[in-house]
Write a protein that holds these residues in place. Sequence first.
Motif, PDB file in Angstrom:
ATOM      1  N   MET A  44       0.820  -1.199   0.000  1.00  0.00           N
ATOM      2  CA  MET A  44       0.000   0.000   0.000  1.00  0.00           C
ATOM      3  C   MET A  44       0.860   1.258   0.000  1.00  0.00           C
ATOM      4  O   MET A  44       0.603   2.214  -0.753  1.00  0.00           O
ATOM      5  CB  MET A  44      -0.928   0.003   1.215  1.00  0.00           C
ATOM      6  CG  MET A  44      -1.729   1.289   1.382  1.00  0.00           C
ATOM      7  SD  MET A  44      -2.905   1.587   0.032  1.00  0.00           S
ATOM      8  CE  MET A  44      -4.292   0.600   0.586  1.00  0.00           C
ATOM      9  N   ILE A  45       1.892   1.299   0.816  1.00  0.00           N
ATOM     10  CA  ILE A  45       2.772   2.469   0.884  1.00  0.00           C
ATOM     11  C   ILE A  45       3.405   2.744  -0.472  1.00  0.00           C
ATOM     12  O   ILE A  45       3.420   3.877  -0.960  1.00  0.00           O
ATOM     13  CB  ILE A  45       3.852   2.266   1.971  1.00  0.00           C
ATOM     14  CG1 ILE A  45       3.216   2.333   3.363  1.00  0.00           C
ATOM     15  CG2 ILE A  45       4.957   3.321   1.832  1.00  0.00           C
ATOM     16  CD1 ILE A  45       4.172   1.965   4.491  1.00  0.00           C
ATOM     17  N   VAL A  46       3.936   1.704  -1.099  1.00  0.00           N
ATOM     18  CA  VAL A  46       4.603   1.888  -2.392  1.00  0.00           C
ATOM     19  C   VAL A  46       3.587   2.293  -3.465  1.00  0.00           C
ATOM     20  O   VAL A  46       3.873   3.156  -4.308  1.00  0.00           O
ATOM     21  CB  VAL A  46       5.351   0.604  -2.802  1.00  0.00           C
ATOM     22  CG1 VAL A  46       5.978   0.771  -4.188  1.00  0.00           C
ATOM     23  CG2 VAL A  46       6.432   0.274  -1.773  1.00  0.00           C
ATOM     24  N   LEU A  47       2.409   1.702  -3.429  1.00  0.00           N
ATOM     25  CA  LEU A  47       1.380   2.046  -4.413  1.00  0.00           C
ATOM     26  C   LEU A  47       0.993   3.522  -4.304  1.00  0.00           C
ATOM     27  O   LEU A  47       0.910   4.227  -5.307  1.00  0.00           O
ATOM     28  CB  LEU A  47       0.142   1.173  -4.192  1.00  0.00           C
ATOM     29  CG  LEU A  47      -0.991   1.413  -5.199  1.00  0.00           C
ATOM     30  CD1 LEU A  47      -0.755   0.572  -6.440  1.00  0.00           C
ATOM     31  CD2 LEU A  47      -2.349   1.051  -4.591  1.00  0.00           C
TER      32      LEU A  47
ATOM     33  N   CYS B 126       1.959   5.734  -7.475  1.00  0.00           N
ATOM     34  CA  CYS B 126       0.819   5.855  -8.388  1.00  0.00           C
ATOM     35  C   CYS B 126      -0.062   7.062  -8.092  1.00  0.00           C
ATOM     36  O   CYS B 126      -0.902   7.425  -8.920  1.00  0.00           O
ATOM     37  CB  CYS B 126      -0.028   4.583  -8.350  1.00  0.00           C
ATOM     38  SG  CYS B 126       0.888   3.090  -8.826  1.00  0.00           S
ATOM     39  N   GLY B 127       0.091   7.660  -6.921  1.00  0.00           N
ATOM     40  CA  GLY B 127      -0.647   8.871  -6.610  1.00  0.00           C
ATOM     41  C   GLY B 127      -2.133   8.680  -6.351  1.00  0.00           C
ATOM     42  O   GLY B 127      -2.905   9.639  -6.474  1.00  0.00           O
ATOM     43  N   LEU B 128      -2.547   7.476  -5.981  1.00  0.00           N
ATOM     44  CA  LEU B 128      -3.967   7.243  -5.706  1.00  0.00           C
ATOM     45  C   LEU B 128      -4.371   7.899  -4.394  1.00  0.00           C
ATOM     46  O   LEU B 128      -3.559   8.030  -3.474  1.00  0.00           O
ATOM     47  CB  LEU B 128      -4.265   5.742  -5.626  1.00  0.00           C
ATOM     48  CG  LEU B 128      -4.641   5.028  -6.934  1.00  0.00           C
ATOM     49  CD1 LEU B 128      -3.551   5.150  -7.964  1.00  0.00           C
ATOM     50  CD2 LEU B 128      -4.962   3.567  -6.643  1.00  0.00           C
TER      51      LEU B 128
ATOM     52  N   VAL C  53       8.060  -2.905 -10.397  1.00  0.00           N
ATOM     53  CA  VAL C  53       8.434  -3.376  -9.068  1.00  0.00           C
ATOM     54  C   VAL C  53       7.210  -3.741  -8.238  1.00  0.00           C
ATOM     55  O   VAL C  53       7.311  -4.516  -7.288  1.00  0.00           O
ATOM     56  CB  VAL C  53       9.278  -2.289  -8.340  1.00  0.00           C
ATOM     57  CG1 VAL C  53       8.415  -1.074  -7.989  1.00  0.00           C
ATOM     58  CG2 VAL C  53       9.943  -2.852  -7.099  1.00  0.00           C
ATOM     59  N   LEU C  54       6.043  -3.226  -8.619  1.00  0.00           N
ATOM     60  CA  LEU C  54       4.808  -3.524  -7.889  1.00  0.00           C
ATOM     61  C   LEU C  54       4.067  -4.739  -8.443  1.00  0.00           C
ATOM     62  O   LEU C  54       3.107  -5.215  -7.820  1.00  0.00           O
ATOM     63  CB  LEU C  54       3.866  -2.311  -7.923  1.00  0.00           C
ATOM     64  CG  LEU C  54       4.024  -1.286  -6.806  1.00  0.00           C
ATOM     65  CD1 LEU C  54       3.183  -0.051  -7.105  1.00  0.00           C
ATOM     66  CD2 LEU C  54       3.640  -1.876  -5.452  1.00  0.00           C
ATOM     67  N   ALA C  55       4.480  -5.237  -9.601  1.00  0.00           N
ATOM     68  CA  ALA C  55       3.738  -6.323 -10.249  1.00  0.00           C
ATOM     69  C   ALA C  55       3.658  -7.565  -9.370  1.00  0.00           C
ATOM     70  O   ALA C  55       2.575  -8.129  -9.162  1.00  0.00           O
ATOM     71  CB  ALA C  55       4.383  -6.654 -11.589  1.00  0.00           C
TER      72      ALA C  55
ATOM     73  N   THR D 212       4.196  12.879  -3.093  1.00  0.00           N
ATOM     74  CA  THR D 212       5.442  12.197  -3.445  1.00  0.00           C
ATOM     75  C   THR D 212       5.350  11.581  -4.830  1.00  0.00           C
ATOM     76  O   THR D 212       6.294  11.659  -5.625  1.00  0.00           O
ATOM     77  CB  THR D 212       5.764  11.110  -2.394  1.00  0.00           C
ATOM     78  OG1 THR D 212       6.170  11.740  -1.172  1.00  0.00           O
ATOM     79  CG2 THR D 212       6.884  10.197  -2.880  1.00  0.00           C
ATOM     80  N   ALA D 213       4.198  10.976  -5.154  1.00  0.00           N
ATOM     81  CA  ALA D 213       4.027  10.379  -6.481  1.00  0.00           C
ATOM     82  C   ALA D 213       4.169  11.423  -7.572  1.00  0.00           C
ATOM     83  O   ALA D 213       4.799  11.164  -8.611  1.00  0.00           O
ATOM     84  CB  ALA D 213       2.650   9.713  -6.567  1.00  0.00           C
TER      85      ALA D 213
END
Length: 392
Positions: A210-213, A217-219, A270-272, A330-331
């Motif tokens: 979740m943190i990396v997403l 990705c800026g969601l 990297v998220l795949a 950050t995204a």
Amino acid sequence: MGSVTPYDTAAGRRWRVRYRTPEHVQTDKRGFTTKRDAELYLANVEISKASGSFVSAAAARVTVGELAAEWLANKQQSMKPSSYHSIAVSWRVYVGPRWATTPVGAIRASAVEQWIRQLGQGTAVTHKSGGKTVPAAQARPRSATVVLRALGVLAGVLDMALKDGRVPKNVARRTEGAPRKVSNKPRRYLSHAEVARFAAAAATPTQRTMIVLLAYCGLRWGEAVGLQVRDLNMLRRRLQISRTATEVDGKILVGAPKSWEKRAVPFPAVLAEPLAHLCEGKAPDDLVFADRFGQFLRRPKTSAGTSSWFLDALVASDIERLTPHDLRHTAASLAVSSGANVKAVQRMLGHKSAAMTLDTYADLFEDDLDEVAERLDEGARRANLADVWARN
């Protein structure tokens, strides 16, 4: 055309004005002490009828509270639940206590400006949950956001009164003394290394992903927790943002994304694998990010004096306090630094326009100006533009 006639009272002679409203209903107004005053009133009535600004006394007597019920019902029909909730609370806590029983025709601009000032100073009468009145002596100053939202609710109700011909103008629009929203909080952009350190400090694979997403990705939080397995296109590495899960009064309400616009957001390779791991054994309608009961993840608390897995990870990674929404910033920063143009960032973040993206993240594009100047200089040199000044 109306008429002016005298009549006698115990206090002496008085004058009555008879006239017809634009709906051809005969009415009158009595009590004028001089014939001149009565004639001036009649002249103003005729002028207002001709100009379309006539307001009958009966129409102006309807209260703000009576119109607000209809206005709020319309808003509930047209707005997302989370957006409607904020204006409904604003009406109940701030607007209603002051204006509910006031006739719309009796509201003056000076009174609205005084109310705005009182809200900002913390001297306005308000309500709290349960409908209990909070005396002015126990009130506290309200932020510019709260004051402006309350003013917007009153102005919206008076817009309805204006459309109905109950007031000649909306005195809550263009008021003096309205506060300006100014954020003193510096925007914090995490680097790639800080995102990695932050994610590594989280306790579970779901939290780390979740943190990396959010950071890449800026969601918005509601968009992320609303993702279903069917929304992931692993082949093209795309997230289909078609809904949002927003927490309102402790309940999760699922609705359309902000601005009602669906969009596709790319995610890095990297998220795949982490995303695929979260989807293992799940049906297409199952949540990608779910709690141990398969339900929506609740937004972690981040305010001072609270605790959550999000704050624990920040402390463990030695990063100052942030909110999940700060990772959206950050995204944007990481996208711009990677070479993305403003249109690409706009589409990723789901902004209505590139202008909005530029207004929000103008500081991120300042380096682009230097790059533009360098490219212009390169072109000028190739064209030997400097030779222009070498000529006699």
